[in-house]
Design a protein around this motif. Structure first.
Motif, PDB file in Angstrom:
ATOM      1  N   ALA A  70       0.822  -1.206   0.000  1.00  0.00           N
ATOM      2  CA  ALA A  70       0.000   0.000   0.000  1.00  0.00           C
ATOM      3  C   ALA A  70       0.858   1.259   0.000  1.00  0.00           C
ATOM      4  CB  ALA A  70      -0.926   0.002   1.215  1.00  0.00           C
ATOM      5  N   ASN A  71       2.100   1.116   0.456  1.00  0.00           N
ATOM      6  CA  ASN A  71       3.048   2.229   0.430  1.00  0.00           C
ATOM      7  C   ASN A  71       3.845   2.272  -0.877  1.00  0.00           C
ATOM      8  OD1 ASN A  71       2.298   2.945   3.025  1.00  0.00           O
ATOM      9  ND2 ASN A  71       3.927   1.743   3.995  1.00  0.00           N
ATOM     10  N   ASN A  72       3.341   1.531  -1.895  1.00  0.00           N
ATOM     11  CA  ASN A  72       4.003   1.450  -3.207  1.00  0.00           C
ATOM     12  C   ASN A  72       5.375   0.793  -3.113  1.00  0.00           C
ATOM     13  OD1 ASN A  72       1.904   2.742  -4.692  1.00  0.00           O
ATOM     14  ND2 ASN A  72       2.613   4.721  -3.883  1.00  0.00           N
ATOM     15  N   THR A  73       5.484  -0.179  -2.217  1.00  0.00           N
ATOM     16  CA  THR A  73       6.711  -0.967  -2.086  1.00  0.00           C
ATOM     17  C   THR A  73       6.500  -2.340  -2.725  1.00  0.00           C
ATOM     18  OG1 THR A  73       7.296   0.127  -0.009  1.00  0.00           O
ATOM     19  CG2 THR A  73       8.371  -1.964  -0.483  1.00  0.00           C
ATOM     20  N   GLN A  74       7.375  -2.691  -3.648  1.00  0.00           N
ATOM     21  CA  GLN A  74       7.295  -4.002  -4.295  1.00  0.00           C
ATOM     22  C   GLN A  74       7.952  -5.041  -3.393  1.00  0.00           C
ATOM     23  OE1 GLN A  74       8.940  -4.174  -8.282  1.00  0.00           O
ATOM     24  NE2 GLN A  74       9.477  -6.324  -8.029  1.00  0.00           N
TER      25      GLN A  74
END
Length: 476
Positions: free
Chosen positions: A469-473
């Protein structure tokens, strides 16, 4: 093999203790009533192949990989010694090995590809492989044995020459001799031309800036190169056969990049200090007995030092005197510790110490306030110093293939971190500290026991979603 050639014969060696059908082609297993599935059940894998799977070397990966690497070097020597018995160069071989507790080979299944082979040629190769496996049992004893798969290429294939093109570039001797505008040439790409001497033609170009002589058969770097080409900025003699006493360089202020990788050097040639404005020195893939910091320190503009696979067992304490170096590459050496003085290299931005034998990283590295990238994967590290939280510019931290049971809490203090790797460790709990890192873009957590069979069905699924959700892959 087709029709009759189903078993391996050992020729004159008649190797003891290895049955004739132990080393066979993979495609012949059905005909020989050999079950790969049954062998997979009998022998556990060397490393986990899926989350939660038990493996023999799960906690001793470094020891296994070091042993495997040493065995590969022996195998390459064996093949080189028997290269006349290879029917063709460039044969790719894939193997499935099933190893008994005592290190002997129960079965080895081979698959040859990359070139067309006759039945007789395949038979010759199997004979050769049978000799190797019969003479070289795996040196580590295990309680229940294990299985392992590998791939390599037998014999050297003549590499297709890389031809450089572009404005101001000449890549053949003929073109260099025939050009009527030598004043427009800025680069000579004479790589892979089987040169044994420096061609005289290179001295006719008054604006030459780059000279690539890599992958030839040169035995000397003559002083004339730096003396008679005052415009030369970049010189590569990568992968030649130049020994210690044949590197001659005159005092100059024009050369900024020198690549001496892959020669026959056992020390940093003293004459390199004559390059008063050198910025990049690559010495990797030699067998260096040590590092002469005094020579390196004379080059006050040196910012990039490559010592990749240089056979180094230790770094001198004087390494800290190289205060202008920004990039230090120590991949694939034999270092067991790093000197605390490394923390004095105040301008260091990228440090690569992967594929060594390190058990710890010194707290003094926290003094490297400009450090942005740290590669320390494939070691035996199990914790980080608390002081590492000071590395506020660190963007990339790769600690995969180590011995961590938990991700150190200090990682959560690295506010600039964008990419972090803890894959192939022994993590048993989710690193919640990573959730606090707002700049984090990529996380590698694969091949750890914490997730069980399915990460998104594990108790840590909500933390994974929170990171995503924090744009971390997240790779698991």
């Amino acid at each position: 093999m087709k029709n009759g050639l189903l078993f391996v014969l050992f020729g004159l060696l008649a190797l003891p203790g290895l049955a004739q059908d132990r080393i066979v082609l993979l495609r012949d297993t059905t005909r020989l009533h050999l079950s790969v599935a049954e062998l997979n059940k009998k022998y556990p894998p060397a490393f986990p192949q899926k989350a939660g799977e038990k493996a023999v070397f799960e906690r001793h990966g470094k020891m296994f990989m070091d042993t495997l690497h040493a065995g590969q070097q022996q195998f390459f020597t064996f093949i080189e010694r028997n290269k006349k018995r290879l029917p063709k160069p460039g044969i790719m071989i894939q193997t499935q090995e099933f190893i008994r507790p005592d290190g002997s080979y129960d079965r080895v299944f081979c698959d040859f590809s990359g070139t067309d082979l006759t039945d007789q040629q395949e038979f010759q190769l199997l004979q050769l492989m049978a000799e190797w496996y019969g003479q070289h049992p795996f040196p580590i004893k295990t309680p229940a044995g294990f299985r392992w798969g590998g791939m390599t290429i037998l014999g050297n294939v003549q590499q297709k020459r890389t031809v450089r093109k572009g404005t101001g570039v000449i890549s053949t001797l003929e073109a260099a001799e025939q050009t009527t505008r030598p004043d427009t040439v800025t680069m000579l790409a004479f790589n892979q031309l089987d040169l044994t001497n420096i061609p005289e033609v290179i001295y006719r170009f008054p604006k030459l800036e780059e000279l690539d002589l890599s992958k030839n058969g040169l035995h000397e770097l003559p002083a004339r190169l730096t003396a008679d080409i005052p415009t030369l900025k970049r010189l590569s003699v990568l992968y030649n056969s130049i020994p210690n006493d044949s590197v001659f360089i005159t005092r100059n202020k024009h050369l900024v990049s020198l690549n001496l990788q892959g020669n026959r050097l056992t020390r940093i040639p003293p004459s390199v200090r004559q390059n008063r404005r050198l910025e990049s020195l690559w010495m990797g893939n030699n067998k260096l007995a040590g590092i002469d910091v005094k020579t390196l320190k004379r080059m006050r503009r040196l910012t990039d030092l490559n010592l990749y696979s240089a056979g180094l067992t230790q770094l001198p304490k004087t390494i800290g005197r190289l205060k202008r170096v920004k990039v230090l590459d120590l991949y694939y050496n034999k270092l067991t510790e790093l000197p605390s003085q490394l923390g004095r290299m105040k301008r260091l931005e990228q440090l690569a110490v992967a594929h060594n034998d390190l058990h710890a990283l010194p707290p003094s590295l926290a003094h490297l306030r400009r450090l942005q990238v740290l590669f320390a994967h494939h070691n035996r590290i199990s914790q980080l110093p608390n002081e590492f939280g000071r590395l506020q510019r660190l963007r990339v931290l790769d600690l995969g293939f180590n011995w961590f049971n938990v991700v150190p809490g200090t990682v959560g203090s690295l506010s600039a971190l964008e990419e972090v790797g803890f894959n192939n460790n022994n993590l048993r709990e989710f690193p919640t500290a990573l959730i606090l890192l707002r700049n984090l873009k990529k996380v590698y957590l694969g091949s750890n026991p914490l997730f069980g069979d399915e990460a998104m069905s594990s108790p840590y699924a909500s933390q994974i979603r929170q990171l995503e959700a924090n744009n971390t892959q997240v790779t698991y």
